[in-house]
Design an enzyme around this catalytic site. Structure first.
Site, PDB file in Angstrom:
ATOM      1  N   GLN A 133       0.838  -1.053  -0.033  1.00  0.00           N
ATOM      2  CA  GLN A 133       0.150   0.066  -0.092  1.00  0.00           C
ATOM      3  C   GLN A 133       1.081   1.168   0.056  1.00  0.00           C
ATOM      4  O   GLN A 133       0.252   2.270  -0.370  1.00  0.00           O
ATOM      5  CB  GLN A 133      -1.070   0.035   1.261  1.00  0.00           C
ATOM      6  N   CYS A 139      -5.172   0.466   3.193  1.00  0.00           N
ATOM      7  CA  CYS A 139      -5.474  -1.040   3.615  1.00  0.00           C
ATOM      8  C   CYS A 139      -6.628  -1.392   3.443  1.00  0.00           C
ATOM      9  O   CYS A 139      -6.557  -2.775   2.950  1.00  0.00           O
ATOM     10  CB  CYS A 139      -4.913  -0.881   5.094  1.00  0.00           C
ATOM     11  N   HIS A 283      -6.506  -1.334  11.191  1.00  0.00           N
ATOM     12  CA  HIS A 283      -5.885  -1.702  10.058  1.00  0.00           C
ATOM     13  C   HIS A 283      -6.492  -3.033   9.135  1.00  0.00           C
ATOM     14  O   HIS A 283      -7.229  -3.671  10.085  1.00  0.00           O
ATOM     15  CB  HIS A 283      -4.579  -2.224  10.225  1.00  0.00           C
ATOM     16  N   ASN A 303      -1.050  -9.343   4.712  1.00  0.00           N
ATOM     17  CA  ASN A 303      -0.953  -7.879   4.937  1.00  0.00           C
ATOM     18  C   ASN A 303      -0.590  -7.276   3.641  1.00  0.00           C
ATOM     19  O   ASN A 303      -0.423  -7.918   2.611  1.00  0.00           O
ATOM     20  CB  ASN A 303       0.146  -7.673   5.677  1.00  0.00           C
TER      21      ASN A 303
END
Length: 341
Positions: A133, A139, A283, A303
């Site tokens: 990102q 995110c 997140h 992630n």
């Protein structure tokens, strides 16, 4: 005798100095490995001090033989305050309750009586490579596309990469959405926008640039939605239930919000993450599986901080009702959802 004593003292001091870590050299190796750029000499010195502090923290934590290991990554030059500021703003929780009970989301689903002992969608062709990102609080868009990519791959047999940039630029109030580009958003909001837009464009047709520009751009209308990417509905997973989460993950990858601003999370390298981690969700990530290692149950999470962080871009966090009074490690059980295409 005196000169011989002084010589011995000097030799001892030289030996100790040689044994001490050369932090400047190690820091320079880190700068080279992660291609770190500094604004000026002051920024470099501050980053060096932060790096040394993190290095000592890594060594201390790893010496305690925990279920996880810490290591240097692109965030090693940040202190805790800087990392918290970097993380926060990715998930916008202002309208969570409205969207969690909205007419588009299915509030409940049937929990499976029998579940597989482990699931990993990365080995089953439903997870795209880890993305980055960059310097943008987007995110939520990566979590959204990850869930859509999984659902699309499972239904069609084709693993396609969907456009985060289209969500960052177009899923805004001015374009019929409710998210805020690099200022944060919610995965449920993004699922709703995709429903209204009748699908999403591919990554190649609408590539991601906000990681570098650090802001959203004008919404481009020229790309064509990938056939079959229209979301029929999305399902809100029953909160604070491992059985419900595992039932959902056994079907497909699931979007979740977690708290990711802890120092151990910042420097996570490998293993099952069981450090203290709260429930102040900040997140958006993607649960792609679950399993057990060394007697520790875990969820496997993708992630969006590039493959240089964690286990090639992934983290395995503790699973079980002993985390945060049933809210899950880092709050992983509090807000989960997935799309149906």
């Amino acid at each position: 005798m005196l000169s011989r004593s002084l010589f011995s003292l000097f030799f001892c001091f030289a030996a100790i100095s040689a044994a001490l870590p050369n932090y400047e050299r190690l820091f320079n190796d880190w700068v080279s490995e992660f291609r770190v750029q500094f604004r000026d000499a002051v920024h470099r010195e501050t980053s060096f001090r932060n790096w040394v502090s993190n290095h000592l923290f890594i060594e201390k934590t790893n010496s305690e033989n925990k279920s996880f290991v810490l290591g240097h990554n692109q965030f090693s030059g940040m202190n805790t305050t800087e990392f918290v500021q970097w993380v926060r703003g990715g998930v916008d929780l202002a309208n969570v309750e409205f969207f969690r009970i909205g007419s588009f989301g299915e509030p409940t689903f049937e929990i499976a009586a029998i579940l597989p002992s482990s699931v990993d969608w990365t080995s089953r062709g439903a997870v795209t490579p880890v993305k980055d990102q960059g310097q943008c609080g987007s995110c939520w868009s990566f979590s959204t596309t990850g869930a859509l990519e999984g659902a699309f791959a499972i239904k069609t047999g084709t693993l396609a990469l969907f456009s985060e940039q289209q969500l960052v630029d177009c899923d805004t109030f001015g374009n019929g959405g409710r998210d805020h580009g690099c200022g944060g958003g919610l995965m449920d909001n993004a699922f709703q926008w995709i429903m209204k837009n009748n699908g999403l464009c591919s990554e190649s047709d609408y590539p991601y640039v906000s990681g570098t520009t650090m802001k959203a751009g004008a919404c481009q209308k020229t790309c064509k939605n990938l056939a079959g990417s229209d979301i029929i509905k999305y399902v809100d997973v029953e909160p604070n239930s491992d059985a419900a989460m595992m039932t959902a993950v056994a079907q497909q990858p699931v979007s979740v919000a977690i708290e990711a601003d802890q120092r151990e999370f910042q420097l996570y390298k490998s293993g099952v993450f069981t450090a203290n981690c709260g429930t102040n969700l900040d997140h958006g990530v993607l649960v792609v599986g679950y399993g057990t290692e060394g007697g520790k149950d875990f969820y496997k999470i993708k992630n969006s901080w590039s493959s240089s962080w964690g286990e090639n871009g992934y983290i395995r966090i503790g699973r079980g009702d002993n985390y945060n009074n049933g809210n899950g490690q880092c709050g992983v059980l509090m807000q989960a959802s997935y799309p149906i295409v």
